[in-house]
Design a protein around this motif. Structure first.
Motif, PDB file in Angstrom:
ATOM      1  N   GLY A   1       0.768  -1.242  -0.087  1.00 14.18           N
ATOM      2  CA  GLY A   1       0.103  -0.035   0.017  1.00 14.18           C
ATOM      3  C   GLY A   1       0.751   1.310   0.094  1.00 14.18           C
ATOM      4  O   GLY A   1       0.611   2.165  -0.860  1.00 14.18           O
ATOM      5  N   MET A   2       1.923   1.228   0.677  1.00 14.91           N
ATOM      6  CA  MET A   2       2.886   2.512   0.552  1.00 14.91           C
ATOM      7  C   MET A   2       3.490   2.459  -0.724  1.00 14.91           C
ATOM      8  O   MET A   2       3.490   3.814  -1.167  1.00 14.91           O
ATOM      9  CB  MET A   2       3.885   2.134   1.805  1.00 14.91           C
ATOM     10  CG  MET A   2       3.386   2.134   3.125  1.00 14.91           C
ATOM     11  SD  MET A   2       4.625   1.891   4.545  1.00 14.91           S
ATOM     12  CE  MET A   2       5.664   3.354   4.575  1.00 14.91           C
ATOM     13  N   GLY A   3       3.714   1.516  -1.064  1.00 14.11           N
ATOM     14  CA  GLY A   3       4.453   1.557  -2.301  1.00 14.11           C
ATOM     15  C   GLY A   3       3.686   2.048  -3.586  1.00 14.11           C
ATOM     16  O   GLY A   3       3.994   2.936  -4.246  1.00 14.11           O
ATOM     17  N   LYS A   4       2.425   1.593  -3.455  1.00 15.11           N
ATOM     18  CA  LYS A   4       1.265   1.964  -4.501  1.00 15.11           C
ATOM     19  C   LYS A   4       1.028   3.520  -4.342  1.00 15.11           C
ATOM     20  O   LYS A   4       0.740   4.494  -5.255  1.00 15.11           O
ATOM     21  CB  LYS A   4      -0.043   1.273  -4.307  1.00 15.11           C
ATOM     22  CG  LYS A   4       0.272   0.025  -4.917  1.00 15.11           C
ATOM     23  CD  LYS A   4      -1.016  -0.887  -4.772  1.00 15.11           C
ATOM     24  CE  LYS A   4      -0.919  -2.166  -5.425  1.00 15.11           C
ATOM     25  NZ  LYS A   4      -2.173  -3.084  -4.975  1.00 15.11           N
ATOM     26  N   SER A   5       1.126   4.221  -2.924  1.00 13.28           N
ATOM     27  CA  SER A   5       0.874   5.563  -2.843  1.00 13.28           C
ATOM     28  C   SER A   5       1.878   6.266  -3.349  1.00 13.28           C
ATOM     29  O   SER A   5       1.681   7.445  -3.940  1.00 13.28           O
ATOM     30  CB  SER A   5       0.575   5.670  -1.284  1.00 13.28           C
ATOM     31  OG  SER A   5      -0.438   5.211  -0.773  1.00 13.28           O
ATOM     32  N   LEU A   6       2.989   5.856  -3.356  1.00 11.54           N
ATOM     33  CA  LEU A   6       4.170   6.625  -3.884  1.00 11.54           C
ATOM     34  C   LEU A   6       4.240   6.581  -5.385  1.00 11.54           C
ATOM     35  O   LEU A   6       4.421   7.501  -5.616  1.00 11.54           O
ATOM     36  CB  LEU A   6       5.499   5.820  -3.273  1.00 11.54           C
ATOM     37  CG  LEU A   6       5.889   6.283  -1.802  1.00 11.54           C
ATOM     38  CD1 LEU A   6       7.043   5.363  -1.206  1.00 11.54           C
ATOM     39  CD2 LEU A   6       6.069   7.703  -1.566  1.00 11.54           C
ATOM     40  N   LEU A   7       3.676   5.445  -5.742  1.00 10.40           N
ATOM     41  CA  LEU A   7       3.654   5.413  -7.343  1.00 10.40           C
ATOM     42  C   LEU A   7       2.824   6.523  -7.858  1.00 10.40           C
ATOM     43  O   LEU A   7       2.908   6.931  -8.841  1.00 10.40           O
ATOM     44  CB  LEU A   7       3.329   4.130  -7.726  1.00 10.40           C
ATOM     45  CG  LEU A   7       4.119   2.990  -7.741  1.00 10.40           C
ATOM     46  CD1 LEU A   7       3.712   1.822  -8.156  1.00 10.40           C
ATOM     47  CD2 LEU A   7       5.524   3.211  -8.806  1.00 10.40           C
ATOM     48  N   ARG A   8       1.698   6.808  -7.020  1.00  6.58           N
ATOM     49  CA  ARG A   8       0.542   7.719  -7.450  1.00  6.58           C
ATOM     50  C   ARG A   8       0.848   9.177  -7.125  1.00  6.58           C
ATOM     51  O   ARG A   8       0.452   9.972  -7.260  1.00  6.58           O
ATOM     52  CB  ARG A   8      -0.702   7.376  -6.802  1.00  6.58           C
ATOM     53  CG  ARG A   8      -1.295   6.025  -7.313  1.00  6.58           C
ATOM     54  CD  ARG A   8      -2.728   6.075  -6.671  1.00  6.58           C
ATOM     55  NE  ARG A   8      -2.852   5.865  -5.414  1.00  6.58           N
ATOM     56  CZ  ARG A   8      -2.907   4.757  -4.585  1.00  6.58           C
ATOM     57  NH1 ARG A   8      -2.760   3.649  -5.274  1.00  6.58           N
ATOM     58  NH2 ARG A   8      -3.084   5.029  -3.346  1.00  6.58           N
ATOM     59  N   GLY A   9       2.399   9.248  -6.390  1.00 12.73           N
ATOM     60  CA  GLY A   9       2.894  10.582  -5.977  1.00 12.73           C
ATOM     61  C   GLY A   9       2.274  11.175  -4.655  1.00 12.73           C
ATOM     62  O   GLY A   9       2.358  12.266  -4.617  1.00 12.73           O
ATOM     63  N   GLN A  10       1.675  10.241  -4.171  1.00 13.18           N
ATOM     64  CA  GLN A  10       1.189  10.649  -2.883  1.00 13.18           C
ATOM     65  C   GLN A  10       2.324  10.689  -1.651  1.00 13.18           C
ATOM     66  O   GLN A  10       2.903   9.799  -1.831  1.00 13.18           O
ATOM     67  CB  GLN A  10      -0.116   9.748  -2.311  1.00 13.18           C
ATOM     68  CG  GLN A  10      -1.387   9.718  -3.387  1.00 13.18           C
ATOM     69  CD  GLN A  10      -2.373   8.858  -2.830  1.00 13.18           C
ATOM     70  OE1 GLN A  10      -2.118   7.837  -2.469  1.00 13.18           O
ATOM     71  NE2 GLN A  10      -3.577   9.316  -3.258  1.00 13.18           N
ATOM     72  N   ARG A  11       1.937  11.367  -0.860  1.00 16.76           N
ATOM     73  CA  ARG A  11       2.894  11.582   0.494  1.00 16.76           C
ATOM     74  C   ARG A  11       2.353  10.648   1.444  1.00 16.76           C
ATOM     75  O   ARG A  11       1.195  10.662   1.688  1.00 16.76           O
ATOM     76  CB  ARG A  11       2.899  13.052   0.928  1.00 16.76           C
ATOM     77  CG  ARG A  11       4.099  13.300   1.965  1.00 16.76           C
ATOM     78  CD  ARG A  11       4.191  14.755   2.356  1.00 16.76           C
ATOM     79  NE  ARG A  11       4.877  15.107   3.457  1.00 16.76           N
ATOM     80  CZ  ARG A  11       4.309  15.158   4.681  1.00 16.76           C
ATOM     81  NH1 ARG A  11       3.242  15.068   4.813  1.00 16.76           N
ATOM     82  NH2 ARG A  11       5.169  15.339   5.715  1.00 16.76           N
TER      83      ARG A  11
END
Length: 110
Positions: free
Chosen positions: A48-58
């Motif tokens: 989930g953390m990886g996917k959030s970073l892929l979407r450019g989210q902090r």
């Protein structure tokens, strides 16, 4: 700090460092969970953390720190083997910033 000093320091903190150590500690702390459940929980959180970073989210975890992306513009670099100039493309790299509380906790006064 030498490698042996770092290892000794790490063991005094008794903190999970690797994914497998984290899974083992989670399973030990919650005996109602079987090891597979602990492994799945860690896997889901990290994915989930990886996917959030892929979407450019902090990602912000209170009293721990935040994860984000830093932009690195294109630049000219050198091939260390041949010395030839090469173009390094622009890219985003993951970045972690520790919270003030975490910085204070790990700043052990001797």
């Amino acid at each position: 700090m030498t490698r042996s000093e770092h290892k000794a320091f790490r063991s005094t903190l008794n903190l999970p460092v690797t994914r497998s150590e984290l899974i083992t500690k989670l399973a030990a702390r919650h005996p109602e969970l079987v090891a597979k459940d602990s492994e799945l929980a860690v896997k889901i959180i990290l994915e989930g953390m990886g996917k959030s970073l892929l979407r450019g989210q902090r990602i912000e975890i209170r009293d721990f720190g935040s994860f984000g992306l830093n932009y690195r513009p294109p630049r000219a670099g050198r091939n260390p083997k041949s010395g030839e100039r090469v173009q390094v493309p622009a890219k985003y790299v993951p970045h972690f910033k520790a919270s003030k509380e975490l910085r204070e906790r790990v700043d052990i006064k001797k």
